[in-house]
Scaffold this motif. Structure first.
Motif, short mmCIF file in Angstrom:
data_model
loop_
_atom_site.label_atom_id
_atom_site.label_comp_id
_atom_site.label_asym_id
_atom_site.label_seq_id
_atom_site.Cartn_x
_atom_site.Cartn_y
_atom_site.Cartn_z
N ILE A 191 -40.89 -81.46 7.81
CA ILE A 191 -41.47 -80.16 8.10
C ILE A 191 -41.96 -80.07 9.54
O ILE A 191 -41.76 -79.07 10.23
CB ILE A 191 -42.62 -79.86 7.13
N SER A 192 -42.60 -81.14 10.01
CA SER A 192 -43.17 -81.10 11.36
C SER A 192 -42.11 -81.05 12.45
O SER A 192 -42.35 -80.52 13.53
CB SER A 192 -44.08 -82.33 11.56
N ASP A 193 -40.92 -81.59 12.17
CA ASP A 193 -39.85 -81.61 13.17
C ASP A 193 -38.94 -80.40 13.06
O ASP A 193 -38.04 -80.24 13.89
CB ASP A 193 -39.01 -82.89 13.02
N MET A 194 -39.15 -79.56 12.07
CA MET A 194 -38.29 -78.40 11.88
C MET A 194 -38.56 -77.36 12.96
O MET A 194 -39.70 -77.06 13.28
CB MET A 194 -38.54 -77.80 10.49
N GLU A 195 -37.50 -76.80 13.51
CA GLU A 195 -37.62 -75.78 14.54
C GLU A 195 -36.65 -74.65 14.18
O GLU A 195 -35.49 -74.64 14.61
CB GLU A 195 -37.30 -76.35 15.92
N VAL A 196 -37.13 -73.70 13.39
CA VAL A 196 -36.31 -72.61 12.89
C VAL A 196 -36.99 -71.30 13.25
O VAL A 196 -38.22 -71.19 13.21
CB VAL A 196 -36.12 -72.70 11.36
N GLN A 197 -36.20 -70.30 13.62
CA GLN A 197 -36.73 -68.99 13.96
C GLN A 197 -36.73 -68.08 12.72
O GLN A 197 -35.73 -67.97 12.03
CB GLN A 197 -35.90 -68.34 15.07
N VAL A 203 -45.60 -70.95 11.70
CA VAL A 203 -46.00 -70.76 10.30
C VAL A 203 -46.73 -72.00 9.79
O VAL A 203 -47.63 -71.90 8.96
CB VAL A 203 -44.76 -70.46 9.43
N LEU A 204 -46.36 -73.17 10.30
CA LEU A 204 -47.01 -74.41 9.90
C LEU A 204 -48.50 -74.38 10.21
O LEU A 204 -49.31 -74.95 9.47
CB LEU A 204 -46.34 -75.60 10.61
N HIS A 223 -53.97 -86.22 11.14
CA HIS A 223 -52.59 -85.75 11.22
C HIS A 223 -52.54 -84.25 11.51
O HIS A 223 -51.74 -83.52 10.93
CB HIS A 223 -51.84 -86.07 9.92
N MET A 224 -53.38 -83.81 12.39
CA MET A 224 -53.47 -82.40 12.74
C MET A 224 -52.49 -82.07 13.87
O MET A 224 -52.34 -82.85 14.80
CB MET A 224 -54.89 -82.05 13.17
N PRO A 225 -51.81 -80.92 13.78
CA PRO A 225 -50.99 -80.49 14.91
C PRO A 225 -51.84 -80.37 16.18
O PRO A 225 -53.01 -80.01 16.13
CB PRO A 225 -50.48 -79.12 14.45
N GLU A 226 -51.22 -80.69 17.30
CA GLU A 226 -51.95 -80.78 18.56
C GLU A 226 -52.66 -79.48 18.92
O GLU A 226 -53.76 -79.48 19.47
CB GLU A 226 -50.96 -81.17 19.67
#
Length: 538
Positions: free
Chosen positions: A213-219, A157-158, A67-70
């Motif tokens: 968390i994975s779908d969050m897109e915040v600046q 940050v993730l 489950h690692m980010p790409e």
């Protein structure tokens, strides 16, 4: 130094750099590492060798189940080259002794924490750029204390937090890898939510209890993120220093082969293993990032080290293991004279196994001394923590010193017209405590920070409000952070108390059988005839 002999004259710059390296305690390691990496003819380290020193070695493909980010493997693959390009600057094909010292001082020299955070952000930005996904962050100049502008995204940050975890634990991983390392990432969602809620401006409707968390897109504005690291997790800035120092030291003590100083990674797992304790690895790491003392390492040891059967000697009390109640708690922590970490898990709704929407939260308290049975507040320092679902730390305020209150029922049956409350309290005043745990460990009460002048203000529970929040307790844990010596002293104290208890239970049968000389017979005689004279025989 380096390849030069003691009889050769050294420049003023080399002397200054060697003095700075000596102040860090790393000059001998640097000398040995340079001798192993440097080409004997050019007396300089080839860039590829230096990059390899700071790189990770993937011996096997990363599993899809991790489950690692790409983009994360690309980040790790470019970390070593980014370190060399940023800090070991050279216009040649190699790095000489002075450039090697200069680069090390830039990485590990003594500097303010804010400068270390800037360095960490610069490294992450450079690594991301090399990996093919540049950040929206800009630096005013090449100075270490320059201003930073732009913004990080929540996805940045993730991946930033796991990079910091790997760098901070590199030394430990090298010792335990035994050829290959399977890296398990701690859960950092509570840290990410802390950064988002502290830095982002458009998160008023964010539900911290249920968000992806994975779908969050915040600046997150870069300057605010810099301040969040500085105020919430300041020792995160030292992870890069720890990483560079660990690699240089490992290279210095390893064999001639450079492979022995590298960290071969077989797999990386982004899903933290389920824990039967409240103190998970992710929570322990977050707490350790707020501390600058040796307690920081002790907190991490509670989760990273343990016995083969899964037990941990640092765990002094767990309500799920030892039972609920102040007496059971006291019998397990009494005699422990060292820092203690108390964790409380509670629920804002009704506890029902079929109800999956109950808002569960975890708070923690760190005390720098053991507990005492007193009817008033005591202590010299402490910290309050909001651990789940969002992380915050509340350090001492400096106005009051009402850190800990722990009071049991009085042993004697003396009438007290104004009895003091029984239970455990933290902060505030008696009757208006910041955190209050009842005698049965059934309920916890969390009050607004306005009643507390001991700890910094802030909400321990999301959407806490101004009214006292009373919630049913799910579990309570107490962890000893005083090291092996504090545990040995507690064991000796408890053994001594058990011996005294057994001695008091023993009955002298000979004295019990002599009724004529017993004080009970004399007392009964006085009660039956109080006017009868009793002459003492001499």
């Amino acid at each position: 130094m380096g390849a030069s002999s003691s009889t050769e004259k050294i420049s003023a710059e080399q002397h200054e750099l060697e003095t700075l390296a000596t102040s860090t305690g790393s000059l001998p390691s640097l000398q040995k590492a340079f001798e192993k990496l440097a080409d004997p003819q050019t007396k300089s380290i080839p860039l590829k060798s230096l990059q390899k020193c700071f790189c990770f070695n993937f011996r096997e493909p990363i599993s899809q189940a991790s489950h690692m980010p790409e983009n994360f493997p690309k980040l790790l693959s470019n970390l070593g080259t980014s370190i060399v390009d940023l800090f070991f600057i050279t216009d040649k094909e190699g790095v000489d002794w002075i450039q090697f010292l200069r680069g090390y001082i830039k990485c590990c020299g003594r500097m303010p924490t804010s400068a270390l955070i800037n360095i960490l952000c610069k490294l992450y930005a450079a690594t991301s750029s090399k990996a093919g996904f540049p950040l929206k962050v800009e630096f005013e100049s090449d100075d270490i204390d320059c201003k930073i502008s732009g913004y990080f995204t929540s996805r940045d940050v993730l991946m930033f937090l796991p990079i910091c975890w790997i760098m901070s634990q590199s030394s430990r991983m090298l010792k335990l890898s035994q050829g290959q390392a399977k890296i398990e990432m701690p859960d950092t969602n509570h840290l990410l939510l802390s950064a988002v809620t502290s830095c982002a401006e458009d998160v008023k409707g964010l539900n911290v209890w249920d968000c992806s968390i994975s779908d969050m897109e915040v600046q997150l504005p870069a300057q605010k993120f810099h301040m969040w690291v500085l105020s919430t997790v300041p020792t995160l800035a030292h992870c890069f220093t720890q990483y560079v120092h660990a690699r240089i030291r490992r290279l210095a003590i390893s064999e001639d082969n450079l492979e022995h100083s590298n960290l071969p990674i077989s797999d990386i797992c982004f899903t933290e293993s389920p824990s039967k304790h409240l103190l998970t690895c992710g929570r322990a790491w977050a707490i350790s990032l707020t501390l600058r003392s040796t307690i920081s390492e002790e907190v991490l040891n509670t989760c990273i080290t343990g016995n083969a059967d899964g037990t941990n000697h640092n765990l002094l009390y767990s309500s799920s293991i030892h039972g609920r109640g102040l007496n059971r708690f006291w019998s397990n922590i009494e005699g422990y004279h060292g820092p203690l970490l108390i964790l409380v898990s509670a629920s804002s709704g009704n506890i029902d196994e079929s109800n999956s929407t109950v808002d569960r939260w975890v708070i923690g308290v760190l005390t720098e001394q053991g507990f005492e049975n007193k009817d008033q507040f005591y202590g010299s320092s402490g910290y309050l923590y909001a651990l789940s679902p969002i992380f915050h730390v509340f350090s001492p305020h400096g106005k009051d010193k009402n850190f800990v209150y722990s009071h049991l029922h009085p042993s004697g049956r003396v009438y007290d017209p104004h009895p003091k409350p029984v239970g455990i309290r933290f902060g505030g005043t008696i009757g208006n405590e910041r955190v209050s745990i009842d005698e049965d460990f059934a309920r916890v009460t969390v009050r607004h920070h306005a009643v507390d002048k001991t700890y910094q203000p802030g909400s321990l529970v999301p959407n806490q409000g101004f009214l006292p929040l009373e919630a049913p307790i799910l579990d309570v844990e107490a962890w000893g952070l005083g090291g092996q010596m504090a545990k040995k002293k507690q064991n000796a104290y408890q053994n001594r108390e058990q011996l005294f208890t057994e001695q008091r239970r023993k009955v002298d049968l000979k004295t019990l059988g002599n009724w004529e000389d017993s004080p009970e017979k004399i007392m009964m005689g006085m009660v039956s005839d109080p006017n009868k004279p009793h002459r003492e025989e001499r």
